[in-house]
Design a protein around this motif. Structure first.
Motif, PDB file in Angstrom:
ATOM      1  N   ARG A   1      45.833  36.264  48.379  1.00  0.00           N
ATOM      2  CA  ARG A   1      45.134  37.451  48.896  1.00  0.00           C
ATOM      3  C   ARG A   1      46.068  38.363  49.297  1.00  0.00           C
ATOM      4  N   SER A   2      47.311  38.610  48.478  1.00  0.00           N
ATOM      5  CA  SER A   2      48.115  39.505  48.797  1.00  0.00           C
ATOM      6  C   SER A   2      47.512  40.882  48.310  1.00  0.00           C
TER       7      SER A   2
ATOM      8  N   ALA B   1      47.935  33.370  42.230  1.00  0.00           N
ATOM      9  CA  ALA B   1      49.193  34.283  42.594  1.00  0.00           C
ATOM     10  C   ALA B   1      49.563  33.776  43.862  1.00  0.00           C
ATOM     11  N   ILE B   2      50.061  32.693  43.946  1.00  0.00           N
ATOM     12  CA  ILE B   2      50.548  32.184  45.342  1.00  0.00           C
ATOM     13  C   ILE B   2      51.978  32.152  45.582  1.00  0.00           C
ATOM     14  N   GLY B   3      52.709  31.912  44.390  1.00  0.00           N
ATOM     15  CA  GLY B   3      54.402  31.878  44.659  1.00  0.00           C
ATOM     16  C   GLY B   3      54.511  30.144  45.013  1.00  0.00           C
ATOM     17  N   LYS B   4      53.891  29.440  44.425  1.00  0.00           N
ATOM     18  CA  LYS B   4      54.060  27.936  44.867  1.00  0.00           C
ATOM     19  C   LYS B   4      54.422  27.116  43.377  1.00  0.00           C
TER      20      LYS B   4
ATOM     21  N   THR C   1      55.564  33.684  39.918  1.00  0.00           N
ATOM     22  CA  THR C   1      56.881  33.652  39.299  1.00  0.00           C
ATOM     23  C   THR C   1      57.751  32.955  40.197  1.00  0.00           C
ATOM     24  N   ASN C   2      58.061  31.729  39.985  1.00  0.00           N
ATOM     25  CA  ASN C   2      58.757  30.673  40.992  1.00  0.00           C
ATOM     26  C   ASN C   2      60.050  29.995  40.237  1.00  0.00           C
TER      27      ASN C   2
ATOM     28  N   THR D   1      53.000  42.998  33.231  1.00  0.00           N
ATOM     29  CA  THR D   1      53.072  43.911  34.413  1.00  0.00           C
ATOM     30  C   THR D   1      54.295  44.800  34.230  1.00  0.00           C
TER      31      THR D   1
ATOM     32  N   THR E   1      50.302  44.606  38.722  1.00  0.00           N
ATOM     33  CA  THR E   1      49.991  43.113  38.536  1.00  0.00           C
ATOM     34  C   THR E   1      48.686  42.882  38.002  1.00  0.00           C
TER      35      THR E   1
ATOM     36  N   HIS F   1      42.589  31.460  49.586  1.00  0.00           N
ATOM     37  CA  HIS F   1      44.078  31.627  50.161  1.00  0.00           C
ATOM     38  C   HIS F   1      44.555  30.337  50.951  1.00  0.00           C
ATOM     39  N   SER F   2      45.351  30.298  51.902  1.00  0.00           N
ATOM     40  CA  SER F   2      45.985  29.127  52.358  1.00  0.00           C
ATOM     41  C   SER F   2      45.083  28.416  53.242  1.00  0.00           C
TER      42      SER F   2
ATOM     43  N   VAL G   1      49.796  34.112  37.414  1.00  0.00           N
ATOM     44  CA  VAL G   1      50.672  35.413  38.055  1.00  0.00           C
ATOM     45  C   VAL G   1      51.925  34.614  38.597  1.00  0.00           C
TER      46      VAL G   1
HETATM   47  P1  NAP Z   1      52.405  36.596  48.852  1.00  0.00           P
HETATM   48  O1  NAP Z   1      52.461  37.970  49.421  1.00  0.00           O
HETATM   49  O2  NAP Z   1      53.305  35.702  49.377  1.00  0.00           O
HETATM   50  O3  NAP Z   1      50.828  35.887  48.774  1.00  0.00           O
HETATM   51  C1  NAP Z   1      50.597  34.600  48.572  1.00  0.00           C
HETATM   52  C2  NAP Z   1      49.248  34.202  48.584  1.00  0.00           C
HETATM   53  O4  NAP Z   1      49.129  32.954  48.192  1.00  0.00           O
HETATM   54  C3  NAP Z   1      48.735  34.468  50.100  1.00  0.00           C
HETATM   55  O5  NAP Z   1      47.452  34.864  50.124  1.00  0.00           O
HETATM   56  C4  NAP Z   1      48.731  32.932  50.548  1.00  0.00           C
HETATM   57  O6  NAP Z   1      47.749  32.611  51.678  1.00  0.00           O
HETATM   58  C5  NAP Z   1      48.255  32.388  49.291  1.00  0.00           C
HETATM   59  N1  NAP Z   1      48.835  30.949  49.374  1.00  0.00           N
HETATM   60  C6  NAP Z   1      50.029  30.385  49.634  1.00  0.00           C
HETATM   61  N2  NAP Z   1      49.905  29.024  49.321  1.00  0.00           N
HETATM   62  C7  NAP Z   1      48.737  28.761  49.082  1.00  0.00           C
HETATM   63  C8  NAP Z   1      47.939  27.454  48.901  1.00  0.00           C
HETATM   64  N3  NAP Z   1      48.643  26.416  48.691  1.00  0.00           N
HETATM   65  N4  NAP Z   1      46.811  27.417  48.535  1.00  0.00           N
HETATM   66  C9  NAP Z   1      46.035  28.727  48.709  1.00  0.00           C
HETATM   67  N5  NAP Z   1      46.612  29.908  48.731  1.00  0.00           N
HETATM   68  C10 NAP Z   1      47.887  29.908  49.235  1.00  0.00           C
HETATM   69  O7  NAP Z   1      52.564  36.546  47.316  1.00  0.00           O
HETATM   70  P2  NAP Z   1      52.312  37.707  45.961  1.00  0.00           P
HETATM   71  O8  NAP Z   1      53.373  38.726  46.297  1.00  0.00           O
HETATM   72  O9  NAP Z   1      51.083  38.016  45.852  1.00  0.00           O
HETATM   73  O10 NAP Z   1      52.890  37.226  44.932  1.00  0.00           O
HETATM   74  C11 NAP Z   1      52.395  35.911  44.460  1.00  0.00           C
HETATM   75  C12 NAP Z   1      53.183  35.292  43.289  1.00  0.00           C
HETATM   76  O11 NAP Z   1      52.791  36.121  42.356  1.00  0.00           O
HETATM   77  C13 NAP Z   1      54.569  35.131  43.548  1.00  0.00           C
HETATM   78  O12 NAP Z   1      54.883  34.091  42.799  1.00  0.00           O
HETATM   79  C14 NAP Z   1      55.179  36.341  43.014  1.00  0.00           C
HETATM   80  O13 NAP Z   1      56.570  36.073  42.279  1.00  0.00           O
HETATM   81  C15 NAP Z   1      54.410  36.377  41.543  1.00  0.00           C
HETATM   82  N6  NAP Z   1      54.229  37.861  41.302  1.00  0.00           N
HETATM   83  C16 NAP Z   1      54.262  38.003  39.872  1.00  0.00           C
HETATM   84  C17 NAP Z   1      54.143  39.213  39.353  1.00  0.00           C
HETATM   85  C18 NAP Z   1      54.226  39.322  37.649  1.00  0.00           C
HETATM   86  O14 NAP Z   1      54.465  40.297  37.163  1.00  0.00           O
HETATM   87  N7  NAP Z   1      54.101  38.013  36.974  1.00  0.00           N
HETATM   88  C19 NAP Z   1      54.244  40.436  39.856  1.00  0.00           C
HETATM   89  C20 NAP Z   1      54.224  40.345  41.439  1.00  0.00           C
HETATM   90  C21 NAP Z   1      54.391  38.957  42.022  1.00  0.00           C
HETATM   91  P3  NAP Z   1      47.705  33.484  53.184  1.00  0.00           P
HETATM   92  O15 NAP Z   1      47.192  34.762  52.950  1.00  0.00           O
HETATM   93  O16 NAP Z   1      46.497  32.598  53.782  1.00  0.00           O
HETATM   94  O17 NAP Z   1      48.952  33.200  53.591  1.00  0.00           O
END
Ligand code: NAP
Length: 294
Positions: free
Chosen positions: A174-175, A216-219, A239-240, A274, A149, A197-198, A237
């Motif tokens: 920051r995942s 890339a936060i998933g919101k 996907t919700n 991706t 990704t 990050h959050s 990035v």
């Molecule tokens: P994740 O492990 O849940 O990490 C989410 C990150 O977002 C964490 O670092 C979190 O902060 C931060 N966050 C959450 N709410 C926030 C806010 N309001 N303000 C600032 N930061 C915030 O998610 P992930 O696996 O990285 O995936 C992220 C998104 O990408 C998801 O929607 C997933 O489905 C998508 N994705 C898409 C693809 C693609 O090919 N398009 C591939 C993989 C993933 P904290 O660390 O402080 O909790």
């Protein structure tokens, strides 16, 4: 109106090359390149992506094997699977889907995953090698796997003619598999990156000064027009599932059309790239095996 940076054309061109490389690897190996996919939950969103991966692999000439282990068998069974697949001569690449059952996503697992069969760079060695690189050239010449990704973020930007060098970029999230490697790769391309990050205190200020925002936060629909500077590029990035039950990104695409300079859609942006990057990496794993490389 914002320019749309779509990912399907780039994805198609990567996949066309993957197909011919897969055919060449198949003649060298005497069988098709093979990808094993471990997915614990049939009812999680990962199951949808697994189906897409399997369909795309079939079209590109890559054999897939889906393993859906029983969570009740425990962590040791998962570790055993990683060992078995690592030793299996008929498996070139191993993809582990998240989410994993509680307690399974631990460093020991990523030590066990064979780095030579690791297309999404989940193993400690591949992740470590990536973060030791200081420049993009070192990443490319190192030849190790990188998270798909994060690589797709870089590829879609470059395909759109965006050179990250010297740019102020905000990466939100920051995942270990998306936000952090994307931030690192963009840093290696000489961007000045702020990783949010959050708990980021003044995220509004960071976003406002960014020329490029990678979310890339998933919101669903989190990024709104007032949060970015006019003309900024948005790479989405996320996907919700949105309030209308349809797939959407972290960015409010429709609302941002009048503010962003360029924006990737969801679906049809980073996602297809991706997927293509994963297939490319699976073929690369098979090619490495034909050369006896680790
Ligand atoms: P994740 O492990 O849940 O990490 C989410 C990150 O977002 C964490 O670092 C979190 O902060 C931060 N966050 C959450 N709410 C926030 C806010 N309001 N303000 C600032 N930061 C915030 O998610 P992930 O696996 O990285 O995936 C992220 C998104 O990408 C998801 O929607 C997933 O489905 C998508 N994705 C898409 C693809 C693609 O090919 N398009 C591939 C993989 C993933 P904290 O660390 O402080 O909790």
């Amino acid at each position: 109106m914002a320019d749309i940076i779509e990912g399907k054309t780039l994805s198609r061109s990567i996949l066309a090359e993957v197909s011919s490389r897969a055919a060449a690897a198949a003649s060298a190996l005497g069988r098709k390149p093979s990808l094993a996919i471990i997915n614990y939950y049939a009812d999680s969103p990962s199951a949808i992506y697994v189906k897409r991966k399997m369909t795309a692999c079939a079209a590109a000439g890559i054999e897939t094997r889906l393993l859906m282990p029983d969570e009740a068998k425990g962590k040791e069974h998962f570790f055993g699977l990683l060992r078995e697949l690592g030793a299996d001569a008929g498996t070139d690449a191993i993809m582990v889907e998240r989410p994993l059952p509680p307690g399974f996503d631990v460093p020991e697992a990523w030590e066990l995953l064979d780095p030579a069969k690791d297309p999404d760079a989940l193993s400690t060695l591949n992740m470590g090698r990536l973060f030791l690189a200081k420049t993009w050239r070192e990443i490319e010449e190192g030849g190790s796997f990188v998270p798909c990704t994060a690589l797709a973020v870089v590829k879609i930007m470059r395909h759109a003619g965006i050179d990250p060098s010297g740019r102020e970029i905000a990466v939100v999230g920051r995942s270990a598999i998306v936000g952090r490697p994307a931030a690192h790769m963009l840093t290696c391309l000489d961007a000045t990156v702020t990783l949010c990050h959050s708990r980021t205190k003044d995220i509004a200020a960071v976003l406002k000064r960014a020329e490029i925002v990678v979310t890339a936060i998933g919101k669903a629909l989190w990024l709104k027009p007032g949060m970015i500077s006019p003309g900024a590029t948005v790479i989405d990035v996320g996907t919700n599932i949105g309030p209308d039950g349809k797939m959407c990104g972290d960015a409010d695409f429709a609302a941002l059309a009048g503010t962003a300079g360029r924006i990737t859609p969801v679906p049809g942006g980073v996602g297809p790239v991706t997927l293509a990057c994963l297939l490319e990496a699976a073929v690369k794993a098979a090619e490495k095996r034909t050369r006896g490389e680790k």
